[in-house]
Design a protein around this motif. Sequence first.
Motif, mmCIF file in Angstrom:
data_model
loop_
_atom_site.group_PDB
_atom_site.id
_atom_site.type_symbol
_atom_site.label_atom_id
_atom_site.label_comp_id
_atom_site.label_asym_id
_atom_site.label_seq_id
_atom_site.Cartn_x
_atom_site.Cartn_y
_atom_site.Cartn_z
ATOM 1 N N ALA A 281 0.968 -1.023 -0.346
ATOM 2 C CA ALA A 281 -0.380 -0.034 -0.229
ATOM 3 C C ALA A 281 0.776 1.451 0.217
ATOM 4 C CB ALA A 281 -0.548 -0.274 1.419
ATOM 5 N N ASP A 282 2.023 1.138 0.142
ATOM 6 C CA ASP A 282 2.761 2.018 0.512
ATOM 7 C C ASP A 282 4.208 2.286 -1.135
ATOM 8 O OD1 ASP A 282 4.510 0.037 1.189
ATOM 9 O OD2 ASP A 282 6.174 1.618 2.004
ATOM 10 N N VAL A 283 3.202 1.670 -1.867
ATOM 11 C CA VAL A 283 4.058 1.882 -3.217
ATOM 12 C C VAL A 283 4.353 2.848 -3.967
ATOM 13 C CG1 VAL A 283 2.523 1.421 -4.714
ATOM 14 C CG2 VAL A 283 4.788 -0.161 -4.733
ATOM 15 N N ALA A 284 6.155 3.418 -4.038
ATOM 16 C CA ALA A 284 6.664 4.228 -5.124
ATOM 17 C C ALA A 284 6.461 3.771 -6.331
ATOM 18 C CB ALA A 284 7.720 4.033 -4.958
ATOM 19 N N ASP A 285 7.174 4.690 -6.795
ATOM 20 C CA ASP A 285 6.745 5.030 -9.141
ATOM 21 C C ASP A 285 8.046 3.586 -8.925
ATOM 22 O OD1 ASP A 285 5.677 6.493 -9.594
ATOM 23 O OD2 ASP A 285 7.463 8.457 -9.110
ATOM 24 N N ASN A 286 9.164 3.206 -8.629
ATOM 25 C CA ASN A 286 9.110 2.557 -8.984
ATOM 26 C C ASN A 286 9.101 0.931 -8.729
ATOM 27 O OD1 ASN A 286 10.424 1.452 -6.293
ATOM 28 N ND2 ASN A 286 12.699 2.625 -6.687
ATOM 29 N N TYR B 225 0.372 7.270 -17.253
ATOM 30 C CA TYR B 225 0.594 7.181 -16.072
ATOM 31 C C TYR B 225 1.755 8.709 -15.590
ATOM 32 C CZ TYR B 225 3.442 5.100 -11.904
ATOM 33 O OH TYR B 225 3.587 5.075 -10.719
ATOM 34 N N LYS B 226 1.934 9.394 -14.810
ATOM 35 C CA LYS B 226 2.389 10.118 -13.703
ATOM 36 C C LYS B 226 3.310 9.808 -12.289
ATOM 37 C CE LYS B 226 1.212 14.948 -11.989
ATOM 38 N NZ LYS B 226 0.198 15.848 -12.085
ATOM 39 N N PRO B 227 4.620 10.197 -12.137
ATOM 40 C CA PRO B 227 5.475 9.511 -12.337
ATOM 41 C C PRO B 227 4.911 11.314 -10.560
ATOM 42 C CG PRO B 227 6.934 10.619 -13.154
ATOM 43 C CD PRO B 227 5.211 10.660 -14.168
ATOM 44 N N ALA B 228 5.891 10.530 -9.396
ATOM 45 C CA ALA B 228 5.371 11.003 -8.400
ATOM 46 C C ALA B 228 6.316 12.593 -8.072
ATOM 47 C CB ALA B 228 5.932 10.008 -7.050
ATOM 48 N N SER B 229 7.245 12.232 -8.994
ATOM 49 C CA SER B 229 8.136 13.488 -8.760
ATOM 50 C C SER B 229 7.577 14.478 -10.056
ATOM 51 C CB SER B 229 9.243 13.150 -9.779
ATOM 52 O OG SER B 229 9.478 12.723 -11.669
ATOM 53 N N ALA B 230 6.577 14.630 -10.745
ATOM 54 C CA ALA B 230 5.849 15.463 -11.600
ATOM 55 C C ALA B 230 5.261 16.117 -10.442
ATOM 56 C CB ALA B 230 4.969 14.703 -12.402
ATOM 57 N N PRO B 231 5.400 17.765 -10.251
ATOM 58 C CA PRO B 231 4.059 18.787 -10.072
ATOM 59 C C PRO B 231 2.909 18.551 -10.086
ATOM 60 C CG PRO B 231 5.444 19.532 -11.580
ATOM 61 C CD PRO B 231 5.687 18.273 -11.478
ATOM 62 N N SER B 232 2.027 18.756 -9.019
ATOM 63 C CA SER B 232 0.240 18.055 -9.470
ATOM 64 C C SER B 232 0.049 18.892 -11.036
ATOM 65 C CB SER B 232 -0.243 18.827 -7.967
ATOM 66 O OG SER B 232 0.310 20.273 -8.332
ATOM 67 N N SER B 233 0.901 20.213 -11.165
ATOM 68 C CA SER B 233 0.021 21.082 -12.439
ATOM 69 C C SER B 233 0.266 20.199 -13.942
ATOM 70 C CB SER B 233 0.889 22.587 -12.231
ATOM 71 O OG SER B 233 2.349 21.928 -12.897
ATOM 72 N N VAL C 242 -7.174 17.331 -18.371
ATOM 73 C CA VAL C 242 -6.781 16.164 -17.811
ATOM 74 C C VAL C 242 -5.712 16.353 -16.670
ATOM 75 C CG1 VAL C 242 -6.954 14.173 -17.582
ATOM 76 C CG2 VAL C 242 -7.949 14.869 -19.346
ATOM 77 N N SER C 243 -6.605 16.675 -14.987
ATOM 78 C CA SER C 243 -5.064 16.745 -14.017
ATOM 79 C C SER C 243 -4.979 15.309 -13.717
ATOM 80 C CB SER C 243 -5.780 17.100 -13.237
ATOM 81 O OG SER C 243 -6.763 19.253 -13.063
ATOM 82 N N LEU C 244 -3.903 14.428 -13.888
ATOM 83 C CA LEU C 244 -3.652 13.602 -13.623
ATOM 84 C C LEU C 244 -3.114 13.500 -12.165
ATOM 85 C CD1 LEU C 244 -1.197 13.116 -16.282
ATOM 86 C CD2 LEU C 244 -3.474 12.429 -16.571
ATOM 87 N N SER C 245 -3.519 11.944 -11.305
ATOM 88 C CA SER C 245 -3.445 11.552 -10.346
ATOM 89 C C SER C 245 -1.917 10.974 -10.392
ATOM 90 C CB SER C 245 -4.300 10.383 -10.131
ATOM 91 O OG SER C 245 -5.200 11.232 -9.593
ATOM 92 N N TYR C 246 -1.376 10.435 -9.221
ATOM 93 C CA TYR C 246 -0.497 9.396 -9.741
ATOM 94 C C TYR C 246 -0.320 8.664 -9.566
ATOM 95 C CZ TYR C 246 2.002 13.851 -7.302
ATOM 96 O OH TYR C 246 2.013 15.809 -7.551
ATOM 97 N N GLY C 247 0.339 7.966 -10.494
ATOM 98 C CA GLY C 247 -0.006 6.615 -10.846
ATOM 99 C C GLY C 247 -0.608 6.368 -12.047
ATOM 100 N N TRP C 248 -1.363 5.709 -12.536
ATOM 101 C CA TRP C 248 -2.154 5.001 -13.895
ATOM 102 C C TRP C 248 -2.934 5.460 -13.785
ATOM 103 C CZ3 TRP C 248 0.323 3.754 -17.989
ATOM 104 C CH2 TRP C 248 1.346 2.795 -18.205
ATOM 105 N N ASN C 249 -3.551 6.701 -14.642
ATOM 106 C CA ASN C 249 -4.274 7.404 -14.636
ATOM 107 C C ASN C 249 -5.392 7.138 -16.466
ATOM 108 O OD1 ASN C 249 -4.629 10.280 -13.031
ATOM 109 N ND2 ASN C 249 -2.973 9.147 -14.258
ATOM 110 N N THR C 250 -6.689 7.212 -16.402
ATOM 111 C CA THR C 250 -7.386 6.471 -17.455
ATOM 112 C C THR C 250 -8.077 8.299 -17.464
ATOM 113 O OG1 THR C 250 -7.848 4.195 -16.918
ATOM 114 C CG2 THR C 250 -9.381 5.353 -18.956
ATOM 115 N N VAL C 251 -7.705 8.440 -19.187
ATOM 116 C CA VAL C 251 -8.300 9.505 -20.206
ATOM 117 C C VAL C 251 -9.305 8.944 -20.791
ATOM 118 C CG1 VAL C 251 -7.027 11.434 -20.929
ATOM 119 C CG2 VAL C 251 -6.640 10.747 -19.053
ATOM 120 N N THR C 252 -10.146 9.445 -21.557
ATOM 121 C CA THR C 252 -10.811 9.041 -23.069
ATOM 122 C C THR C 252 -11.054 10.922 -23.284
ATOM 123 O OG1 THR C 252 -12.616 9.339 -21.421
ATOM 124 C CG2 THR C 252 -12.149 7.312 -21.368
#
Length: 524
Positions: A295-300, A451-459, A479-489
Amino acid sequence: LALAIAMLTLALAVPAAAQAGYVQRSGTNLTLDGSQFRFVGHNNYQLTSDRTATQCGRVIGDTTLGSILDDAKNSGAKVIRTWFFQSYYRNAGNSYTPFDRVLNAAAARGLKVIPVLVNHYSDCEPSAGNEKDEGFYDYGYKQVSWGYPQSYRDFAYNVAARYKNNETVAFWQLVNEAETSYNDQQSCNTSLDANGHQRSANVLRAFADDMATLLKASDPNHLVSLGTIGAGQCGAGGAEYQYVHSGSVDLCEYHDYGDPTHSLPDDGYNRLKQRIDQCNTIGKPLFIGEAAIVADVADNGGSSGSITSDSVQRRAGFIDAKMTAAYKNGVDGYALWEKVPDATNSSYNLNNGRYGIGPSSLFSDPTNSVTTQQAASFGGGAGTVRSGFEDVTGGGWQVAWGTVSLANSTTQAWGGFKSLSLGVSGAGYPAVRTLSTSGAGVGTKITYRVYKPASAPSSVGVKPYISNNGWAQTFGSDVSLSYGWNTVTFTVPAGISTPLQAIGLQVNNGGGWTGSLYLDDVSW
């Protein structure tokens, strides 16, 4: 004689006629009441710990048992996998009460149960800290040994006989993570027989064949699974996995740990991709008996050390990707480790493996939404994958404008082992596109996995778009992205002149971040 042999082979290959209410198989598919049976499932090994005398892990009282099963059902599960070991039966005074309790509670909620009949490891077993070894699978399972008053063989036969008419049993599992190591569990016996099979494989095959035949004599209604990790362990490594499962057991199993960033693990020998191919070859279903991501998984894919809203969102995306890839490649069931009554961010979870998926009422865990959606669609609903990026060509995608580098990457993967890395640097709004638009037109829903990594800013976000037959662009929303995988349509609107010339995605990087997003499984 040749005709007789052929008829016998056919008889063995074709499952018995389906019994109403019982899970059966038809080739590589599980079935229930004549229809394909695909399931989302959960594990909780502690469910039969109904009192101090039968405790393994912690005691699960009736109320807690009900809440775990309710939460599992509400998050899309049809199946629960748990322990039915002889230790529980013995410690309950040679009583089946712990098993009855779980089956009755599951039946009341319309859930089925995968009972596992013995542990390869010493956990929850009276075996003085010893794992099972080649000797157990060769002859020890037939003897009164390993701390038990009954032989494993007799116990399993009796359990199957007791519950043969219980429709809540999904199928029997002989062992949790069987493997035939020897020499104090340190190595595999690789001596070969005349057919080129290792002794470790022959021992495991003989055990599986004997036990499956025995249980079916005791209980003709339920299927039998051996119970393997499937990642190269003694007796079932490489081609031996197919050999062992070619016998009397009804279905194959794989456990998916340790590779969160790749949805379909593939090393050419001992991972899920190979197991799917092998089980298709022998015409048997395959299910994921355990799959877990911390549950505490990082990008890697490793542990970050802290369970946060961002980390559980990232985990949910990884799990979504894995389940989608598994179901699309023919896997029949996917059981996550594990459904717990505690909050996902609880100290209990943090101190006990960090794999727990708790109720979202205690701490919002999007994995519960993922499993609910997967149960409804089983990885479908996004159309046909047009760009999966599994080759080395980049799938024909190119830079449309701005500064962005494109490369196939194994760092993250939604659908398989590779994705397309979108490397950006400097403030701007670069875009990528594909000119392969066949099958897309007005009303087509285009799906992108990003996929958005944790190093990317929220913007940092994206904006989908298409180019009409005159190369004019029509954009979707930012589309604002959450950290991790996102589904964009993006759905192609009415009034667009076709055929489309391009389908693309713009990266909104006005803040000048340097790094990579990852694009995968573009579908319509």
